[in-house]
Design an enzyme around this catalytic site. Sequence first.
Site, PDB file in Angstrom:
ATOM      1  N   ASN A 164      11.793  64.780 -63.602  1.00  0.00           N
ATOM      2  CA  ASN A 164      12.045  65.848 -62.447  1.00  0.00           C
ATOM      3  C   ASN A 164      13.463  65.299 -62.019  1.00  0.00           C
ATOM      4  O   ASN A 164      13.839  64.315 -61.714  1.00  0.00           O
ATOM      5  CB  ASN A 164      11.134  65.237 -61.330  1.00  0.00           C
ATOM      6  CG  ASN A 164      11.199  66.234 -60.116  1.00  0.00           C
ATOM      7  OD1 ASN A 164      10.576  66.117 -59.039  1.00  0.00           O
ATOM      8  ND2 ASN A 164      11.934  67.525 -60.260  1.00  0.00           N
ATOM      9  N   GLN A 202      15.718  70.402 -58.367  1.00  0.00           N
ATOM     10  CA  GLN A 202      16.349  70.115 -56.931  1.00  0.00           C
ATOM     11  C   GLN A 202      17.561  69.521 -56.742  1.00  0.00           C
ATOM     12  O   GLN A 202      18.093  68.868 -57.396  1.00  0.00           O
ATOM     13  CB  GLN A 202      15.335  69.427 -55.973  1.00  0.00           C
ATOM     14  CG  GLN A 202      13.950  69.665 -55.675  1.00  0.00           C
ATOM     15  CD  GLN A 202      12.756  69.466 -56.690  1.00  0.00           C
ATOM     16  OE1 GLN A 202      13.124  68.565 -57.562  1.00  0.00           O
ATOM     17  NE2 GLN A 202      11.954  70.318 -56.622  1.00  0.00           N
ATOM     18  N   CYS A 248      10.435  65.554 -51.122  1.00  0.00           N
ATOM     19  CA  CYS A 248      10.412  65.425 -52.513  1.00  0.00           C
ATOM     20  C   CYS A 248      10.383  64.052 -52.777  1.00  0.00           C
ATOM     21  O   CYS A 248      11.249  63.457 -52.592  1.00  0.00           O
ATOM     22  CB  CYS A 248      11.584  66.109 -53.365  1.00  0.00           C
ATOM     23  SG  CYS A 248      11.541  65.850 -54.933  1.00  0.00           S
ATOM     24  N   ASN A 260      10.029  62.218 -55.800  1.00  0.00           N
ATOM     25  CA  ASN A 260      10.824  61.896 -56.774  1.00  0.00           C
ATOM     26  C   ASN A 260      12.307  61.824 -56.389  1.00  0.00           C
ATOM     27  O   ASN A 260      12.896  60.697 -56.837  1.00  0.00           O
ATOM     28  CB  ASN A 260      10.787  62.734 -58.178  1.00  0.00           C
ATOM     29  CG  ASN A 260       9.516  62.461 -58.820  1.00  0.00           C
ATOM     30  OD1 ASN A 260       8.844  61.335 -58.933  1.00  0.00           O
ATOM     31  ND2 ASN A 260       8.860  63.554 -59.114  1.00  0.00           N
ATOM     32  N   HIS A 263       0.537  70.974 -50.242  1.00  0.00           N
ATOM     33  CA  HIS A 263      -0.196  71.205 -51.370  1.00  0.00           C
ATOM     34  C   HIS A 263      -1.509  71.647 -51.551  1.00  0.00           C
ATOM     35  O   HIS A 263      -2.281  71.279 -50.736  1.00  0.00           O
ATOM     36  CB  HIS A 263       0.032  69.487 -52.000  1.00  0.00           C
ATOM     37  CG  HIS A 263       1.342  69.059 -52.638  1.00  0.00           C
ATOM     38  ND1 HIS A 263       1.870  69.304 -53.708  1.00  0.00           N
ATOM     39  CD2 HIS A 263       2.171  68.670 -51.732  1.00  0.00           C
ATOM     40  CE1 HIS A 263       3.120  68.863 -53.694  1.00  0.00           C
ATOM     41  NE2 HIS A 263       3.303  68.157 -52.604  1.00  0.00           N
ATOM     42  N   ARG A 278       6.273  74.417 -55.978  1.00  0.00           N
ATOM     43  CA  ARG A 278       7.009  75.801 -55.035  1.00  0.00           C
ATOM     44  C   ARG A 278       8.431  75.944 -55.427  1.00  0.00           C
ATOM     45  O   ARG A 278       9.239  74.934 -55.039  1.00  0.00           O
ATOM     46  CB  ARG A 278       6.597  75.450 -53.715  1.00  0.00           C
ATOM     47  CG  ARG A 278       7.039  76.502 -52.774  1.00  0.00           C
ATOM     48  CD  ARG A 278       6.609  75.971 -51.230  1.00  0.00           C
ATOM     49  NE  ARG A 278       7.329  74.754 -50.897  1.00  0.00           N
ATOM     50  CZ  ARG A 278       7.226  74.397 -49.705  1.00  0.00           C
ATOM     51  NH1 ARG A 278       6.935  74.855 -48.777  1.00  0.00           N
ATOM     52  NH2 ARG A 278       7.872  73.026 -49.462  1.00  0.00           N
ATOM     53  N   GLY A 328       6.529  63.791 -57.128  1.00  0.00           N
ATOM     54  CA  GLY A 328       6.143  62.928 -56.305  1.00  0.00           C
ATOM     55  C   GLY A 328       5.213  63.015 -55.351  1.00  0.00           C
ATOM     56  O   GLY A 328       4.300  62.443 -55.104  1.00  0.00           O
TER      57      GLY A 328
END
Length: 272
Positions: A13, A47, A74, A76, A151, A201, A210
């Site tokens: 990621n 991201q 986020c 990660n 989530h 998303r 994560g």
Amino acid sequence: MRVPFVKMHGLGNDFIVLDARVQDVPPMTAALAAALADRHTGIGCDQLVLLEPSTSADFRMRIFNADGGEVEACGNATRAVGVLHGAAARIETLGGELQVSPADGGIAVDMGVPRFEWDQIPLAYPMDTHTMPVAWEELDQPTAVNVGNPHVIFFVPDTDALELDRLGPEIEHDPLFPQRVNVNAATVVSRTHIRLRVWERGVGLTRACGTGACATAIGAMRRGLVERSVTVSLPGGDLRIDWTDEGRIRMTGPAVESFRGTFDPATYGTDG
């Protein structure tokens, strides 16, 4: 003006990290974030992470998905920033304050306390979030958790056999989720092991998420399917998720720096 960046990833990621504390960074817009994230004409990432000064924590972290939308959290990216920072830190985010610290296996992140109320996810109307009375084709009776971002989690016999690339965007944009939603499809392998794929998303299918690992683990723990300490295996690798006696989520896993470079803002529609 050329702007320095650091490219990092956590289990595949990947992120562009810009540090506005130590360098001039052009005002971040959805259009600029999306242009930088484009894998064909930009730097490429899932991201973009912007670090800024904070009055309440050691620094502030803002997160923009590949579509340019700013999101709350986020996991990660938080680990990646923890690696870059190199020490324990408190990080201000839109989803609340997070804490990072070096740990065996990489960086540990205190993700805070999960939220379960329908209006905390949020959902469009009241509903039991433990076992939601909704379905999208074979995906039914999910659980919902907010771990700084929203989530929904489906427990399925084989996550790899699911057409998540087709069903994920339909669920993400369903009117039930007014802020859209991250879609998790999980298979419980044992009391201490979960396999997971995530439609993120504003990003799409991702090698790792994560917050998705945290939300899925908490959802499985809440249903009594696993112990309060589990390994979550994603396509990019494994994360360790613990739900502490104090009710907080602790995520531990690796993150690494890929390379560094600079870009010219004028190339992306801004002169800085």
